[in-house]
Design an enzyme around this catalytic site. Sequence first.
Site, PDB file in Angstrom:
ATOM      1  N   LYS A  34       0.859  -1.196   0.000  1.00  0.00           N
ATOM      2  CA  LYS A  34       0.000   0.000   0.000  1.00  0.00           C
ATOM      3  C   LYS A  34       0.888   1.236   0.000  1.00  0.00           C
ATOM      4  O   LYS A  34       1.766   1.388   0.847  1.00  0.00           O
ATOM      5  CB  LYS A  34      -0.896   0.018   1.233  1.00  0.00           C
ATOM      6  CG  LYS A  34      -1.835   1.219   1.274  1.00  0.00           C
ATOM      7  CD  LYS A  34      -2.852   1.080   2.380  1.00  0.00           C
ATOM      8  CE  LYS A  34      -2.417   1.673   3.696  1.00  0.00           C
ATOM      9  NZ  LYS A  34      -2.290   3.142   3.686  1.00  0.00           N
ATOM     10  N   ASP A  61      -3.385   4.289  -2.042  1.00  0.00           N
ATOM     11  CA  ASP A  61      -4.382   4.730  -1.048  1.00  0.00           C
ATOM     12  C   ASP A  61      -4.376   6.245  -0.930  1.00  0.00           C
ATOM     13  O   ASP A  61      -3.848   6.802   0.027  1.00  0.00           O
ATOM     14  CB  ASP A  61      -3.997   4.060   0.288  1.00  0.00           C
ATOM     15  CG  ASP A  61      -4.904   4.425   1.442  1.00  0.00           C
ATOM     16  OD1 ASP A  61      -6.066   4.790   1.196  1.00  0.00           O
ATOM     17  OD2 ASP A  61      -4.446   4.329   2.598  1.00  0.00           O
ATOM     18  N   LYS A  63      -7.315   8.195  -1.387  1.00  0.00           N
ATOM     19  CA  LYS A  63      -8.626   8.638  -0.866  1.00  0.00           C
ATOM     20  C   LYS A  63      -9.112   9.934  -1.517  1.00  0.00           C
ATOM     21  O   LYS A  63      -9.278  10.957  -0.848  1.00  0.00           O
ATOM     22  CB  LYS A  63      -8.564   8.830   0.656  1.00  0.00           C
ATOM     23  CG  LYS A  63      -8.089   7.612   1.435  1.00  0.00           C
ATOM     24  CD  LYS A  63      -8.173   7.871   2.932  1.00  0.00           C
ATOM     25  CE  LYS A  63      -7.780   6.683   3.780  1.00  0.00           C
ATOM     26  NZ  LYS A  63      -6.339   6.368   3.768  1.00  0.00           N
ATOM     27  N   ASP A  66     -13.658  14.750  -4.293  1.00  0.00           N
ATOM     28  CA  ASP A  66     -13.858  15.999  -5.036  1.00  0.00           C
ATOM     29  C   ASP A  66     -15.145  15.851  -5.845  1.00  0.00           C
ATOM     30  O   ASP A  66     -15.842  14.841  -5.729  1.00  0.00           O
ATOM     31  CB  ASP A  66     -12.615  16.259  -5.934  1.00  0.00           C
ATOM     32  CG  ASP A  66     -12.359  17.749  -6.121  1.00  0.00           C
ATOM     33  OD1 ASP A  66     -13.341  18.490  -6.382  1.00  0.00           O
ATOM     34  OD2 ASP A  66     -11.201  18.179  -6.024  1.00  0.00           O
ATOM     35  N   THR A 125     -11.684   5.603  10.283  1.00  0.00           N
ATOM     36  CA  THR A 125     -11.702   4.925  11.592  1.00  0.00           C
ATOM     37  C   THR A 125     -11.140   5.816  12.703  1.00  0.00           C
ATOM     38  O   THR A 125     -11.296   5.510  13.877  1.00  0.00           O
ATOM     39  CB  THR A 125     -10.900   3.605  11.545  1.00  0.00           C
ATOM     40  OG1 THR A 125      -9.643   3.869  10.927  1.00  0.00           O
ATOM     41  CG2 THR A 125     -11.627   2.553  10.755  1.00  0.00           C
ATOM     42  N   ARG A 216       2.702  -1.084  10.991  1.00  0.00           N
ATOM     43  CA  ARG A 216       3.743  -1.149  12.011  1.00  0.00           C
ATOM     44  C   ARG A 216       4.070  -2.529  12.582  1.00  0.00           C
ATOM     45  O   ARG A 216       5.242  -2.767  12.910  1.00  0.00           O
ATOM     46  CB  ARG A 216       3.427  -0.137  13.122  1.00  0.00           C
ATOM     47  CG  ARG A 216       3.712   1.289  12.660  1.00  0.00           C
ATOM     48  CD  ARG A 216       3.006   2.318  13.487  1.00  0.00           C
ATOM     49  NE  ARG A 216       1.560   2.275  13.270  1.00  0.00           N
ATOM     50  CZ  ARG A 216       0.701   3.126  13.820  1.00  0.00           C
ATOM     51  NH1 ARG A 216       1.143   4.068  14.630  1.00  0.00           N
ATOM     52  NH2 ARG A 216      -0.585   3.038  13.559  1.00  0.00           N
TER      53      ARG A 216
HETATM   54  O1  C5P Z   1       0.739   0.760  11.206  1.00  0.00           O
HETATM   55  P1  C5P Z   1      -0.673   0.313  10.997  1.00  0.00           P
HETATM   56  O2  C5P Z   1      -0.816  -1.189  10.858  1.00  0.00           O
HETATM   57  O3  C5P Z   1      -1.621   0.907  12.008  1.00  0.00           O
HETATM   58  O4  C5P Z   1      -1.019   0.916   9.565  1.00  0.00           O
HETATM   59  C1  C5P Z   1      -2.294   0.885   9.030  1.00  0.00           C
HETATM   60  C2  C5P Z   1      -2.298   1.564   7.697  1.00  0.00           C
HETATM   61  O5  C5P Z   1      -3.635   1.659   7.262  1.00  0.00           O
HETATM   62  C3  C5P Z   1      -1.744   2.977   7.683  1.00  0.00           C
HETATM   63  O6  C5P Z   1      -1.170   3.196   6.387  1.00  0.00           O
HETATM   64  C4  C5P Z   1      -2.979   3.831   7.842  1.00  0.00           C
HETATM   65  O7  C5P Z   1      -2.855   5.100   7.260  1.00  0.00           O
HETATM   66  C5  C5P Z   1      -4.005   3.018   7.073  1.00  0.00           C
HETATM   67  N1  C5P Z   1      -5.393   3.238   7.413  1.00  0.00           N
HETATM   68  C6  C5P Z   1      -5.897   3.099   8.696  1.00  0.00           C
HETATM   69  N2  C5P Z   1      -7.231   3.318   8.935  1.00  0.00           N
HETATM   70  C7  C5P Z   1      -8.034   3.668   7.942  1.00  0.00           C
HETATM   71  C8  C5P Z   1      -7.530   3.780   6.639  1.00  0.00           C
HETATM   72  C9  C5P Z   1      -6.195   3.563   6.406  1.00  0.00           C
HETATM   73  O8  C5P Z   1      -5.175   2.770   9.615  1.00  0.00           O
HETATM   74  N3  C5P Z   1      -9.305   3.843   8.162  1.00  0.00           N
END
Ligand code: C5P
Length: 238
Positions: A34, A61, A63, A66, A125, A216
């Site tokens: 991603k 990603d 998003k 517009d 979220t 992470r």
């Molecule tokens: O590090 P982590 O596992 O929390 O990363 C989750 C990824 O998903 C990040 O790139 C974050 O920006 C993305 N994301 C999220 N919640 C969303 C949409 C995207 O955590 N609703």
Amino acid sequence: MNGKEKRIIALDYSSQEEALALVGVLGEEAAYYKVGMELFYSSGGDIVRHLKADGKKVFLDLKLHDIPNTAAKGLGALTRLGADMLNVHASGGLEMMRRAGEVVAEEALRCGMQAPVVLAVTVLTSIGGDEWARLGQVEPVNKAVLRLAQLTQEAGLQGVVASPQEAAAIRQACGKDFAIVTPGIRPAGVSVDDQQRVATPASALAAGASHLVIGRPVTKAEDPLAALRRLAAEMEGA
Ligand code: C5P
């Protein structure tokens, strides 16, 4: 879809060098990446081309949100980069989502490439109940998420990004072929960081997620390859 394509590794880096270093470490163990705003705005289309040349799948990603014409044309341009998955905000409305899906399909056909999957983000979220109320919304967030998922399907898009907690209701409402891509994945015993609504890989799959976005727990692990292998084993055991 093979099991590896269900795991999408989030390349949350500000430089292409750092991102490609992780891609090198994970090797054959990761097939889908991603690319979000941070990496895309700093490296442009180059990172997508690199990943594609390396045989990887890419979820871009960005998003988009517009007016229908602008969002759709923007997605058309991203389609030409060769990404496998793109997204917009569902709150851009039915017409915007419909146009986006049409332009992506037309552009892919014109370029002789496979059309990417287009998803919609329902409600971020990071927005909790208080923030939702401050925005003037009276409907509970979970109901809004479900309604926006159904609107996404009505617009002809292929799926949504949603928290694992919302996946079961969306799966029930939108059927088995609808993509449900869930971030917030944390294997048991791993730090939740700033995520509010998390789930283990196994429980997200059990709730109906089609793809898991993993950041992470892999990218910040001492040994990212070992962390990904553990996570893969947990998914395969689910
Ligand atoms: O590090 P982590 O596992 O929390 O990363 C989750 C990824 O998903 C990040 O790139 C974050 O920006 C993305 N994301 C999220 N919640 C969303 C949409 C995207 O955590 N609703």
